[in-house]
Design a protein around this motif. Structure first.
Motif, PDB file in Angstrom:
ATOM      1  N   ARG A  92       0.987  -1.450   0.023  1.00  0.00           N
ATOM      2  CA  ARG A  92       0.235   0.105   0.143  1.00  0.00           C
ATOM      3  C   ARG A  92       0.881   1.180  -0.199  1.00  0.00           C
ATOM      4  N   GLN A  93       0.794   2.270  -0.511  1.00  0.00           N
ATOM      5  CA  GLN A  93       1.154   3.584  -0.156  1.00  0.00           C
ATOM      6  C   GLN A  93       0.471   4.730  -0.346  1.00  0.00           C
ATOM      7  N   PRO A  94       0.475   6.000   0.188  1.00  0.00           N
ATOM      8  CA  PRO A  94      -0.886   6.528   0.251  1.00  0.00           C
ATOM      9  C   PRO A  94      -0.194   7.682  -0.617  1.00  0.00           C
ATOM     10  N   LYS A  95      -1.787   8.027  -2.103  1.00  0.00           N
ATOM     11  CA  LYS A  95      -2.481   8.721  -2.700  1.00  0.00           C
ATOM     12  C   LYS A  95      -3.394   9.976  -2.421  1.00  0.00           C
ATOM     13  N   SER A  96      -2.940  10.950  -3.178  1.00  0.00           N
ATOM     14  CA  SER A  96      -4.090  12.536  -2.721  1.00  0.00           C
ATOM     15  C   SER A  96      -4.797  12.147  -3.734  1.00  0.00           C
ATOM     16  N   GLY A  97      -5.844  12.817  -4.121  1.00  0.00           N
ATOM     17  CA  GLY A  97      -6.679  12.828  -5.135  1.00  0.00           C
ATOM     18  C   GLY A  97      -7.136  11.731  -6.158  1.00  0.00           C
ATOM     19  N   VAL A  98      -7.039  10.327  -5.785  1.00  0.00           N
ATOM     20  CA  VAL A  98      -7.199   9.392  -6.617  1.00  0.00           C
ATOM     21  C   VAL A  98      -8.636   9.233  -7.025  1.00  0.00           C
ATOM     22  N   LEU A  99      -8.923   9.691  -8.151  1.00  0.00           N
ATOM     23  CA  LEU A  99     -10.377   9.035  -8.943  1.00  0.00           C
ATOM     24  C   LEU A  99     -11.287  10.672  -8.754  1.00  0.00           C
ATOM     25  N   ASP A 100     -10.668  11.533  -8.820  1.00  0.00           N
ATOM     26  CA  ASP A 100     -11.155  12.626  -8.756  1.00  0.00           C
ATOM     27  C   ASP A 100     -11.731  13.061  -7.196  1.00  0.00           C
ATOM     28  N   THR A 101     -10.910  12.106  -5.706  1.00  0.00           N
ATOM     29  CA  THR A 101     -11.171  12.494  -4.684  1.00  0.00           C
ATOM     30  C   THR A 101     -10.376  13.627  -3.857  1.00  0.00           C
ATOM     31  N   ASN A 102     -10.705  13.768  -2.648  1.00  0.00           N
ATOM     32  CA  ASN A 102     -10.135  14.825  -1.831  1.00  0.00           C
ATOM     33  C   ASN A 102      -9.438  14.374  -1.208  1.00  0.00           C
ATOM     34  N   ALA A 103      -9.009  13.607  -0.718  1.00  0.00           N
ATOM     35  CA  ALA A 103      -8.841  12.467   0.217  1.00  0.00           C
ATOM     36  C   ALA A 103      -7.014  12.243  -0.004  1.00  0.00           C
ATOM     37  N   THR A 104      -6.708  11.544   0.796  1.00  0.00           N
ATOM     38  CA  THR A 104      -5.074  10.974   0.840  1.00  0.00           C
ATOM     39  C   THR A 104      -5.363   9.546   1.684  1.00  0.00           C
ATOM     40  N   ALA A 105      -4.851   8.358   0.611  1.00  0.00           N
ATOM     41  CA  ALA A 105      -5.910   7.102   1.475  1.00  0.00           C
ATOM     42  C   ALA A 105      -4.302   6.719   0.504  1.00  0.00           C
ATOM     43  N   ASP A 106      -4.430   5.133   1.446  1.00  0.00           N
ATOM     44  CA  ASP A 106      -3.347   4.153   1.167  1.00  0.00           C
ATOM     45  C   ASP A 106      -3.667   3.055   0.155  1.00  0.00           C
ATOM     46  N   TRP A 107      -3.396   3.115  -0.804  1.00  0.00           N
ATOM     47  CA  TRP A 107      -3.879   2.751  -2.313  1.00  0.00           C
ATOM     48  C   TRP A 107      -2.769   1.558  -2.291  1.00  0.00           C
ATOM     49  N   SER A 108      -3.456   0.144  -2.863  1.00  0.00           N
ATOM     50  CA  SER A 108      -2.364  -1.054  -3.358  1.00  0.00           C
ATOM     51  C   SER A 108      -2.598  -1.130  -5.170  1.00  0.00           C
ATOM     52  N   PRO A 109      -2.146  -1.541  -5.859  1.00  0.00           N
ATOM     53  CA  PRO A 109      -2.128  -1.265  -7.490  1.00  0.00           C
ATOM     54  C   PRO A 109      -4.151  -2.196  -7.415  1.00  0.00           C
ATOM     55  N   PRO A 110      -3.743  -3.063  -6.934  1.00  0.00           N
ATOM     56  CA  PRO A 110      -5.585  -4.650  -7.003  1.00  0.00           C
ATOM     57  C   PRO A 110      -6.760  -4.099  -6.548  1.00  0.00           C
ATOM     58  N   ALA A 111      -6.565  -2.371  -5.354  1.00  0.00           N
ATOM     59  CA  ALA A 111      -7.210  -2.099  -5.477  1.00  0.00           C
ATOM     60  C   ALA A 111      -7.707  -0.696  -6.234  1.00  0.00           C
ATOM     61  N   LEU A 112      -6.973   0.133  -6.475  1.00  0.00           N
ATOM     62  CA  LEU A 112      -6.782   0.870  -7.486  1.00  0.00           C
ATOM     63  C   LEU A 112      -7.447   0.379  -8.593  1.00  0.00           C
ATOM     64  N   GLY A 113      -7.168  -0.684  -9.530  1.00  0.00           N
ATOM     65  CA  GLY A 113      -7.547  -1.255 -10.700  1.00  0.00           C
ATOM     66  C   GLY A 113      -8.664  -1.334 -10.030  1.00  0.00           C
ATOM     67  N   VAL A 114      -9.893  -2.355  -9.079  1.00  0.00           N
ATOM     68  CA  VAL A 114     -10.658  -2.981  -8.866  1.00  0.00           C
ATOM     69  C   VAL A 114     -11.741  -1.562  -8.946  1.00  0.00           C
ATOM     70  N   ALA A 115     -11.125  -0.648  -7.880  1.00  0.00           N
ATOM     71  CA  ALA A 115     -12.020   0.038  -8.038  1.00  0.00           C
ATOM     72  C   ALA A 115     -12.199   1.656  -9.421  1.00  0.00           C
ATOM     73  N   ALA A 116     -11.186   1.496 -10.133  1.00  0.00           N
ATOM     74  CA  ALA A 116     -11.432   1.870 -11.247  1.00  0.00           C
ATOM     75  C   ALA A 116     -12.502   1.262 -12.668  1.00  0.00           C
ATOM     76  N   THR A 117     -11.956   0.017 -12.020  1.00  0.00           N
ATOM     77  CA  THR A 117     -12.871  -0.492 -13.570  1.00  0.00           C
ATOM     78  C   THR A 117     -13.843  -0.793 -12.945  1.00  0.00           C
ATOM     79  N   ALA A 118     -14.944  -0.383 -11.315  1.00  0.00           N
ATOM     80  CA  ALA A 118     -15.831  -0.171 -10.613  1.00  0.00           C
ATOM     81  C   ALA A 118     -16.642   1.033 -11.534  1.00  0.00           C
ATOM     82  N   LEU A 119     -15.892   1.958 -11.678  1.00  0.00           N
ATOM     83  CA  LEU A 119     -16.711   3.889 -11.809  1.00  0.00           C
ATOM     84  C   LEU A 119     -16.655   3.613 -13.186  1.00  0.00           C
ATOM     85  N   ALA A 120     -15.607   3.081 -13.889  1.00  0.00           N
ATOM     86  CA  ALA A 120     -15.428   3.114 -15.291  1.00  0.00           C
ATOM     87  C   ALA A 120     -17.226   2.408 -15.906  1.00  0.00           C
TER      88      ALA A 120
END
Length: 269
Positions: free
Chosen positions: A197-225
């Motif tokens: 996990r790595q802290p990232k800011s503004g992921v997927l047009d959010t204002n938050a800073t949170a811990d993301w992993s590549p699998p989490a980002l892949g799944v979230a981006a796919t769902a929102l697409a």
């Protein structure tokens, strides 16, 4: 048939060794004895696959809907604005994907279940191979249905619909999400850095800073697409109250059929 978790791995491991060895394995008797042994191994293959899939299915789908309900209720005020709903939806997708990945990645049942898919084609008996394939296909459909229902409820909760331009369904979304997650689980066996996990800011047009992993980002981006706000849903005070009242069960939030194209009908005012 219910196989305890501590014995599943041993049974599957022993069986996979026998299948992988093929003609180079230990000599076996000819004729009826060999046929019976192959049938017994095949039947065990089916039973173990069913048991493993049942245990594995329980681990997948938004990291557990109890967590979804709890987090949503703790932040019910965010449902009042479009920005708040988006922030909360992304957070739930992030938390669910992190939990699902970590549960699958650490699970010996999941590793054995995935290995079954790669191994059953080694069965020499075509009829038995077909039986095993049918059993695995049924397990996959059950898993896909669970995921589709979870995301259909999530969409209904946040007043989202499948994008009409995609001409798709929650079943197809679930298949895509399942393949994405499973690909990361498989790859992470050789590349454990994918679980980091790595802290990232503004992921997927959010204002938050949170811990993301590549699998989490892949799944979230796919769902929102696949999803977009449903223009038929009016987010007024009554609607937010209705969401709050429905959250304890979440079953009230589910569309009639998550496999159908179109818009979740729940929550329309």
């Amino acid at each position: 048939m219910s196989i305890p978790a501590d014995s599943s791995g041993r049974m599957v491991g022993l069986f996979l060794v026998g299948v992988a060895a093929g003609s180079e394995g230990q000599p076996r008797g000819r004729g009826r004895g060999r046929a019976c042994a192959e049938y017994a191994s095949g039947a065990q293959f089916v039973e173990v696959g069913q048991a493993l899939s049942g245990e594995s299915v329980e681990q997948v789908g938004l990291g557990g809907e109890e967590a979804v309900r709890r987090v949503a209720l703790e932040h019910i005020e965010q449902f009042a604005t479009a920005e708040g709903r988006h922030e909360l939806c992304v957070e739930l997708l992030r938390l669910g994907a992190l939990q699902d990945f970590e549960a699958m990645h650490a699970s010996t049942q999941w590793r054995s279940y995935i290995a079954l898919h790669a191994t059953f084609l080694s069965l020499a008996d075509d009829a038995l191979q077909g039986e095993v394939q049918a059993a695995l296909a049924a397990a996959e459909q059950e898993l896909n249905d669970r995921i589709a229902q979870s995301y259909a409820r999530l969409a209904a909760l946040f007043g989202l619909r499948l994008r009409p331009c995609l001409h798709t369904s929650f079943d197809e979304l679930a298949t895509h999400l399942n393949a994405t997650m499973r690909g990361f689980v498989l790859t992470a066996m050789a590349r454990p850095d994918l679980a980091r996990r790595q802290p990232k800011s503004g992921v997927l047009d959010t204002n938050a800073t949170a811990d993301w992993s590549p699998p989490a980002l892949g799944v979230a981006a796919t769902a929102l697409a696949y999803l977009e706000p449903d223009p038929a849903v009016t987010w007024d005070a009554r609607h937010v109250a209705a969401v709050r009242d429905a959250l304890p069960t979440m079953a009230q939030l589910s569309p009639t059929s998550p496999s159908q194209d179109g818009t979740p009908s729940s929550h329309t005012e």
